[in-house]
Structure formats: structure tokens, C-alpha cells
Design an enzyme around this catalytic site. Structure first.
Site, PDB file in Angstrom:
ATOM      1  CG  ASP A  43      -1.798   1.154   1.354  1.00  0.00           C
ATOM      2  OD1 ASP A  43      -2.451   1.318   2.403  1.00  0.00           O
ATOM      3  OD2 ASP A  43      -1.853   1.945   0.385  1.00  0.00           O
TER       4      ASP A  43
ATOM      5  CG  ASP B  86      -3.537   4.961  -2.182  1.00  0.00           C
ATOM      6  OD1 ASP B  86      -4.522   5.431  -1.580  1.00  0.00           O
ATOM      7  OD2 ASP B  86      -2.949   3.915  -1.833  1.00  0.00           O
TER       8      ASP B  86
END
Ligand code: 1VS
Length: 326
Positions: free
Chosen positions: A34, A218
Site C-alpha cells: 500500500d 496509491d
């Protein structure tokens, strides 16, 4: 040194999971890498049974190299309201042959419902800047920050694919994973994210609209979230598309051919094919769009819908992002 690990999409490319080895002897867990957060947290023997759904656990009591970080705790809440918290160990962590001897591994003693339901994922591996790591009283570094100085090059690359295996490479750029030239652009890491300024956008073959705004790269967010002005222009080009407040975004007839979406990074043009913008079917005939508004967030998110059309270099040496088509 350098290494590579495969990353596998879950349904709808909602998230991508990669195998990580933790402890001695190594325990393998599949984690969601992430770039939008900086905590490495995992389901363990300390995660309540009623907050799990068959996830594979890391058990520090079975690792001869695990050490409890006395007095350390962590507690994270993501923008979508999901959350987790617990205590902290250090242990050996390896990804694709790259090893960090003493990595902060955050043990989940509480996970919220969306994580409880996600049976395939044992946790998250944060790759944002350590300035947003939530461990207290001493903030911890990410796996990449700990590994960076030993890597051949201080970077990692992200090559997500639509419904196919992709890879995270650490320490090197694999020229076979992209086409054309890589466009590098400065990172604004003031909020702890891999932030950058796109230079504009274009819907299908229409003209390019120059515009500069702040966005983050992201991997932990599924959709492409952009200012509503751009999102409205995109969906106005799709017959039958409408904003459905009940669904919380634009929906469209599943049998519609979708236009591509092109974004600018300086002079570079990144192209996202139209069919990447069909996120998921809500009913047999109505589908949920992969491009939605970021107005409620205050900044844009280039999530998996965008990243799976690109090869992206996250360079921690000169704090730049490199973009290429593939
Ligand atoms: C939808 C997830 N993304 C966010 O909440 C988010 C936001 C954000 C802020 C406000 C409203 C909505 C989103 C800003 S940066 C950002 N990015 C991250 O927070 C990156 N980490 C997401 C981890 C994550 C949250 N919920 C999940 C459910 C499944 C798998 C992973 C996750």
C-alpha cells in the site's frame, strides 16, 4: 541487492496481494502492498478469532528472531473508515529475496469489519513515507525505507495488471515491463504520500485539457478519484451514465463502450483504456464506474484503476515518481 515479487489481483482488481516472508523459520503471509500508508500490520495469534475469516496468521511466538517492542502500540484509521490497531514486534522480513533484519511488524489486536471480511489478505505492507507511520511512542520506518540503502538503486517499481499477475520490483528497473520513455516528476511528500502534480487530462480522442492539481499514487485505493469537474466530463461522454447517490457514484449500462482516459505528467501522456473504467457490476445491466469524484477527500487519488495501466517508479533516492505506458 534487488528483488521482485508477484502481485495478484483479487476480484474486480479491488486489491492486489503479494507473498511476504516474516520470521525464522519464515512464515509466508499475503499482504496488500500500500503506497498510500506506512504501517506494516498483520493478522496474528493475537487477533481475536471473531475478527477473522480464515486469514493466514503470522505467529511471533514461533519465530526465534521475533522481539516484542516493549511499550509500542499502533492505531490506524483509513479515509474510508476502516481501522486496525495493536502492539508491535520486530522480526526478519523478506520480499522477493530482499531482506530487512529488523522490521517493525505490527500485530493486529483489533481489525474493522472490511478487513475481517477480506479472507485472502493477512494485512497491509505500507510503502508511503514513514512520517505517517502510526507506531507510538517511537515512529517506525517502512520495509522500503529500511531496505533502501542496501538496494542497487533506492527505488521500487509497481506493475499492476488488469486481472493478471503483476510485480513489485525492489532496487532495479526492468525495461521489459514498460514501453517508451519513463517520465520522472518531483514528489511532494509533505503529507507522507507519493504526491505529484498531473498536468491535465483528456477523454477519448477529444482535446487535452491542461490543468495542474495535487494527486497521490496509491496502490491501496481501488479507484481513480479525481476532481468532479473532470469526472463529470468523462461520464458525460458515456450514454446512459448517471450519478447514483444510492450507490455513491457514477453508474452506467454495462454494455456501453467506454472512452479511454488520458492524464498528463509534464509532457508525458498516460493512457488508461476505456474498459479499465468498468469497476464492477452492481446488477446484470448496471455497472459502477472506476473513475469517481475526489471532492470529499480534498485531493485526488491515482488508485489501482489508473496504476494497472502504467509502470510506475517510486524513487526514494531523489523523491521522484516515474511514469510509463506498457
Ligand atoms: C479507500 C482507501 N483509501 C483511503 O481511505 C484513502 C483516502 C481517503 C480519504 C477520505 C475518504 C476516502 C479515502 C485518502 S488517502 C487513502 N489511501 C489509503 O488510505 C491507502 N490505504 C488504504 C487501505 C485500505 C482501507 N480500506 C481497505 C479495504 C481493503 C483493502 C485495503 C484498504
Amino acid at each position: 541487492n534487488f528483488g521482485t515479487v508477484e502481485t495478484i489481483p483479487e476480484a474486480f482488481d479491488r486489491e492486489y496481494l503479494s507473498p511476504v516472508q516474516i520470521g525464522t523459520p519464515p512464515q509466508t503471509v499475503n499482504l496488500n502492498f500500500d503506497t498510500g500508508s506506512a504501517d506494516l500490520w498483520v493478522n496474528t495469534n493475537e487477533t481475536p478469532e471473531n475478527q477473522q475469516n480464515g486469514q493466514v496468521e503470522y505467529n511471533p511466538t514461533l519465530s526465534s528472531t521475533a522481539k516484542k517492542m516493549e511499550g509500542a502500540t499502533w492505531d490506524i484509521t483509513y479515509g474510508d473508515g476502516s481501522a486496525s490497531s495493536g502492539i508491535v514486534y520486530t522480526d526478519v522480513v523478506s520480499i522477493g529475496g530482499v531482506t530487512v533484519q529488523s522490521q517493525a511488524v505490527e500485530s493486529a489486536q483489533q481489525v474493522s469489519s472490511s478487513f475481517q471480511a477480506d479472507a485472502a489478505s493477512s494485512g497491509l505492507l505500507g510503502l508511503a513515507y514513514g512520517t505517517i507511520n502510526t507506531v507510538q511512542p517511537v515512529q517506525q520506518k517502512t520495509f522500503f525505507e529500511n531496505a533502501m540503502n542496501d538496494l542497487a538503486s533506492p527505488l521500487f517499481t509497481v506493475n499492476l495488471m488488469k486481472q493478471a499477475a503483476g510485480s513489485y520490483d525492489f532496487g532495479y528497473i526492468n525495461a521489459s515491463e514498460y514501453t517508451g520513455e519513463i517520465q520522472y516528476t518531483p514528489v511532494d511528500n509533505s503529507r507522507g504520500f507519493w504526491g505529484f502534480n498531473p498536468s491535465g487530462f483528456q477523454v477519448g480522442n477529444s482535446s487535452f485539457n491542461a490543468s495542474s492539481w495535487y494527486a497521490i499514487a496509491d496502490t491501496g485505493t481501488s479507484l481513480l478519484l479525481l476532481p468532479s469537474g473532470m469526472v463529470d466530463i468523462y461520464w458525460s461522454a458515456v450514454s446512459g451514465a448517471k450519478f447514483d447517490a444510492l450507490q455513491g457514484g457514477y453508474t452506467f449500462p454495462c454494455n456501453t463502450t467506454l472512452p479511454s482516459f488520458t492524464f498528463g505528467v509534464e509532457e508525458y501522456r498516460g493512457v488508461i483504456p476505456g474498459h479499465f473504467m468498468n469497476y464492477a457490476a452492481i446488477t446484470k445491466t448496471t455497472c459502477f464506474g472506476g473513475i469517481q469524484s475526489s471532492d470529499a477527500l480534498g485531493f485526488s487519488i491515482f488508485g489501482d484503476v489508473a496504476l494497472k495501466a502504467q509502470f510506475v517508479v517510486f524513487d526514494g533516492g531523489d523523491n521522484t515518481l516515474g511514469w510509463a505506458n506498457k
